[in-house]
Write a protein that holds these residues in place. Sequence first.
Motif, short mmCIF file in Angstrom:
data_model
loop_
_atom_site.label_atom_id
_atom_site.label_comp_id
_atom_site.label_asym_id
_atom_site.label_seq_id
_atom_site.Cartn_x
_atom_site.Cartn_y
_atom_site.Cartn_z
N LEU A 3 28.73 -4.88 25.37
CA LEU A 3 30.18 -4.92 25.21
C LEU A 3 30.68 -6.35 25.02
N SER A 15 38.12 -4.15 26.12
CA SER A 15 36.67 -4.13 25.93
C SER A 15 36.32 -3.51 24.59
N ILE A 16 35.26 -4.01 24.00
CA ILE A 16 34.79 -3.47 22.73
C ILE A 16 33.34 -3.03 22.92
N ASP A 17 33.07 -1.76 22.64
CA ASP A 17 31.72 -1.25 22.76
C ASP A 17 30.98 -1.55 21.46
#
Lengths: 364, 140, 223, 422
Positions: free
Chosen positions: B106, B45-47
Motif C-alpha cells: 500500500l 491509502s492506495i492498494d
Amino acid sequence: MTKQTLYEMLQQQGISRRGFLKYCTALTSLMALPPAMIPTVAKALESAKRPSVIWLSFQECTGCTESLTRSHSPTIEGLIFDHISLDYHHTLQAASGEAAEHAREQAMKDNYGKYLVVVDGSIPLADPGYSTIAGISNLDMLNETVAGAAAVIAVGTCAAYGGLPHADPNPTGAVSASSLIKDKPVINVPGCPPIPTVISGVLAHYLTFGSIPELDDLGRPKVFYGQSIHDRCYRRPFYDKGLFAETFDDEGAKKGWCLYRLGCKGPMTYNACATLKWNQQTSWPVESGHGCLGCSEPNFWDAGSFYQALSIPDGDYAKAAGYAVAAGVVLGAAAGYANQKIKAESAAEHTEVSVDDFSLNKKQ
Amino acid sequence: MNGESLAGIKVQVETPEYETGNLLSIISEIQYALQQLLEHKKVHSIDLRAMPWSSGEEQKLASYLGKGEVFIELNTLGKSTFIETQFSGVWLVNHYNQEDEQIAKLIEITYLPEIVFSQKEDIKNSLERLQTALSDDKQP
Amino acid sequence: MEFFSNANDFLMWTKGSAFTIAVSIFIVGVLVRLLEILLLGRKTDYSEPRGTEWKGGLKNIISRSVVDKGTFKRAPFVIVVGYIWHIAFLVVLLFFVPHIELIKAILGLQWPGLATPLVDAFAVVAIVSMLAMLWHRMTHPVMKFLTTYEDYLVWLVTFLPLITGYIAFHRMIAPYPLALGLHILSVEILLIVFPFSKLMHAFTLFIARWYTGAMMGRKGIES
Amino acid sequence: MSKLNLEQGINALKEQIDGPTAAFFSSCVHCGLCAEACLFYTETNDPKYTPINKVEPLRRVWESEYTLFGKLKKALGLSKPVTDEMLSEWETLIYDGCTLCGRCSMVCPVGNDITGMIRKVREGLVASDHAPEGLVGASTRAVKIGSPMGVRLKALSAQIKHIEKDTGLTIPIDVEGADYMALLSSMEIINFPEYIESLAKIFKQANVTWTISSEAFEATNSGIQIGSSDIARELVQRVVDAAEKLKVKTVISPECGHAYTAIRWEGPNLIGRPYPFKVIHILELLDELQQSGRLKTAGKLAKKLTFHDPCQIVRKGGVEAQPRRLLNSVSSNFVEMSEHGNMNWCCGGGGGVSANERADELRLKVFNRKKIQLEEVNVEVMVTACANCRLVLEEGLEENNMDMPVIGLTELISEHLLEDRE
C-alpha cells in the motif's frame, strides 16, 4: 460450531491487535476492497463466527482444489482455513468411506440452515452413473446437501457453468450447479482453475460479513470479476496503439505487444488475473506471453480456437458459403432465364405504333 | 510446499518499453491526498495490488518516491516494512507473511501509519502481563 | 435476451449459426441480383462504332469517381460528405486489425492494419458523416422528395454496425460479449438486407459505369 | 378501343428493360446529384424534375417484373403499380420537363444513363397514348407529309431555285453515285436556307460530289423525339432506302441535334442491320475537309463569340473537338462558356420540347441557365450547329432582350471561304 468469534480465536493464539490489524489489511486487499474498508473489516471480524463448510466435488479434475491448496501454506489465506470448519472434502479429508459420509451428515445436522456448500465440478444429468460418491449420485448429493445450506459457492468453471464436461457434445449431460439450485444464493467463482486468492477472498467475504458479495449477471462477485482482463491488462496500451504480436516468437511478441491476433480472449473475459496474478503474484498468462483463454466465461471451450482472434467467426460458414454460391448461381440463372422469357413475351405482345392510333388523331 | 517457496526462485525482470500509464495517475492521487491531509487531516491509502502494472513499473514508482528519513520494520505475523518516502507524509507499506511472501502493498498518506502505533488492546495486555509479573513470584 | 442464457451464448450465436445464415443469404442474394442484371443482356448495336466499348467502359469505372467542377459547385455537400463517408467507412472496415483478422480467416487475404486510435478517428468521422447525410436527406428538397422508406432502412442498417462497433470498441456496454455480439449481429443484418436493397450499388455501380462508359466509348464520347 | 392503352404502355416498358437498365436501377442511391445537372430543376427548384424521378414508371415495371424480390412484393400486393393517372402525370415531366440532353447521365456518380432510360419511358408513354399534342402532330406530319413542319418537296425546290439563282451554284438533286447525300432539317429549309447555300459553296470549293434526295431530304425524326421506335423506324427507313437507291457512300447529317442521333446511332438498330453507307455529321465532314486541306478559309472574325454545343451532337454524339478546330480557324476571339463541350447546358428546347407548345412557358423559364452562361462570357455572337438550338436560342435571347446574332457554324465557315481563283 464454536461460539467464539474469529478475533477471539486469533487472540487465543497470542496474536496481537497489531497483528490483527495487519490481518485485516491483507484480508481487505484479498477481498479486493479499497483500503478505506479496513476498519469495517476489522469491526466485522470482531464479531464473525466460524462457519461450517461442506465441499462437494463432482465431475472435476481436482484442479480447483489444487489451486486452492497452492495458496495454503501458513499464510493469511491459510488463517481463513484455520478458522472455517471444513467438515467435508473427500479429497482432502483423512476419513474415507462411511466415516466420511457420516461427517457430512453430521455437519449438516449440526449446522442446518447455516453451513456453506462449496461445489466443485459439474453435475451429470444424462446418466447418474457417470459420477457417484459413496453410491450416491451427484445430483442427489447436491440436492440433499444444499437443502440445509445458507449459501452455495460454485468454485471453478465446471461448477459455475458446466465447464469442460459441458463442452460440445457434452456426453454426460453435464450442467452447472447454479442451473440446479434455485432456492439458495449461489456465488459463481469461475476459472479453470479460479485464482486461489479469489476463492479465499470469496470465502473471506462470507466469513467476515456473513453475507454474499455483490454479484454480476453471471453470478460472479463484482469485486473480482467486474472488469475484463483486457481492461486491466498491462499490454492494453499496445492494443490501443495497434501494435500486435503476430506469432509467438516475432519481434512484437518479444516486445510484449498485444496478443489479440494470437487469439487472446482478454477483451471478453472478466477476471482479476491482471491484478491478482498467479503463484504468489509472480505472473499471469498474458505476462507469460500467452493470450487469455477466457476460462472464467461460460462455454469457453466452445468459443472457437484458443489461437484464433476474437473477431473470427466459427461454425460451418465456409461450407455454407460454398453451397450458397452454387445455390446463387442456379437461382440466378433461373431468374435470368425467367426474365428472358418475360422479355420475349413482351416483344411478342408488341403492337406496332402507328400515328393513326393516337386518340388525338382519332378525334380530329 | 516442501519448504521451497516461489520467492526463492530467481526471476529476472527485464526493463519494459511499455507502461500502463498508472504511474502518473497514482502520483496525482498522492498529491491530492497530501493536500487533503494538510488541510483536513484526512488520511488516504492506495492498494497497489488492485491495479495492473507492467513488470518493472512498480520499481519505477518506488524509485520515484525514493527513501526519506524514516524506516520502520514491524514483526507481527511476519515482517512489515514502512518507508517514509522523500515526500514527507507519503508512506510505502509492505506486509509479508511468515513465509516472507508479500500479502499487501500500500501507499499510505498519513502522519504515521495507524498500525505502527502501539494498540490499546495490546497495551492493556502488556499492562496485565506486567501486573501479573509483579504480583507473582516471577519478579525479575 | 430470452433465447440466450447469457451474453456469451449470444456472442457465440452471432459468431456461429447467425453468421453462417447471414453470409449464405448475402451470397445467394448478391449472385441472384447480379445474374438477374447480367443475363438480361443488351441488344446488338448495329451502328458503326467510333471508339471501343471496353476502353470507354473501363475508363468510366474510374473517371466517374471524379465529379465535374460545375456539379461540385452546385452540390458540394453531397460530394464532400459522400467522399468522406466512403473513405472513412472503408478505412474502418479494411484497416481495423480485428477486421483484418476476420478477412484473413474468411478470404485468406491479409494486409497491414492501421494504428487503432487512427481507425477510431475514422469511425467517428464515418458516424458524423452518416448523421450529416441523414440530416441532409431530411432537409434538402430533392433528397426529401426522392427518399423512400428503403433509404431510411438502408441508412439504419449501415449506421448500426458503425455505432455498435464504436460502442464495442470503447466498451461502453457491459458485458463486452453483449457489445461485440450486437456489433456482429448488426453486420449480419446489413449482410441480409444488402442484396435486397440499394446497398447493391457497391457491386452494381461498376456494371452501371461500365455499361454507360461502353456506350459512350463506342460513340467516341469522353466520359 | 384504341390500340394504345395502359397495357400496351406497360408492355412497351417491359420490352425496353435490358441489362443496363437493371444495373442502373440497382445502383441508384437517391443522392440527388442528377437534379443539379438538370436545368429544369436548377431553374425551377422543383424536385419533381429530378431526372431519376422521371424514370419512376420504368423503375416500377423493372422491380415488379425483373427482380425476384419485386415479384414477391407484387405477389403479396405490396408493389406500387403503374397506372394511367401516373402516366398522365409523368407525361408532362418527360415531354415538357426533359430535353433528353443527357447531362444527368454525365454527372450520375454511379454512372447511370438516366437520359437513356427517359428515352425508354417515352416508348411506354407513346404506347399508352400519353404523348403531347405538339409531338403527335409533328410525328403525324412527318409520317404523312414527310416533314414534321409539313415542308413538302415543292417548298424545298422553291428554296433551291432561289439559291441557285442568287449564287449561280447548282444544288444537285437525286444524283446517283454521288459521294455524299445531304440531309436537311425542315427548319433549315424554312428558316435557315443559308445552310443549303453554304453547303453548295463549301462542297464546290472542296470538290465534293454530293446530292439531295427528293424522296428523303428530311433529316429530323419525330419518332425519336416522341419516343416511338416504330415511327422512328419508318422515318429512318426512308433515308436508308433513298441512300441505297442513289448508291451514295456517305450520308451527311445536317446542323440538327436529334437528327444525328436518329440517323447515326439509332437508325441501324431501328432497322435491325448495319448500313451499307457511312453517316457523318456536317461538322465532322468540314473538319475532315479542312484537315486534309481541301477546305481553305481566309480571314478571322474579330468579334467575341462563343459556341453552344448541341447536346445530341456533343454529349450524345461525340463531336466535340471538330467544332472547336473549325471555329478557331475562322475566329480570333472564340471563348468558351464556363461549362461547355460535354458539360454544356441545353438550350431548353431539345428532345421535342420546342415542338410541344404546352411546354413553351417552362422552356423560356429554364432558358435562364443559358442566359447566366452568356452573361458570364459577354459575347457579341453565338455560334451553334443545330437549327433547333438556333431557333430556341434566338427566341430566348429575344425574350430576355439580349441582342445578339445566332449563326450556324457551317454558315460561318462558308462566309470565310477562300475565294476561288478561277
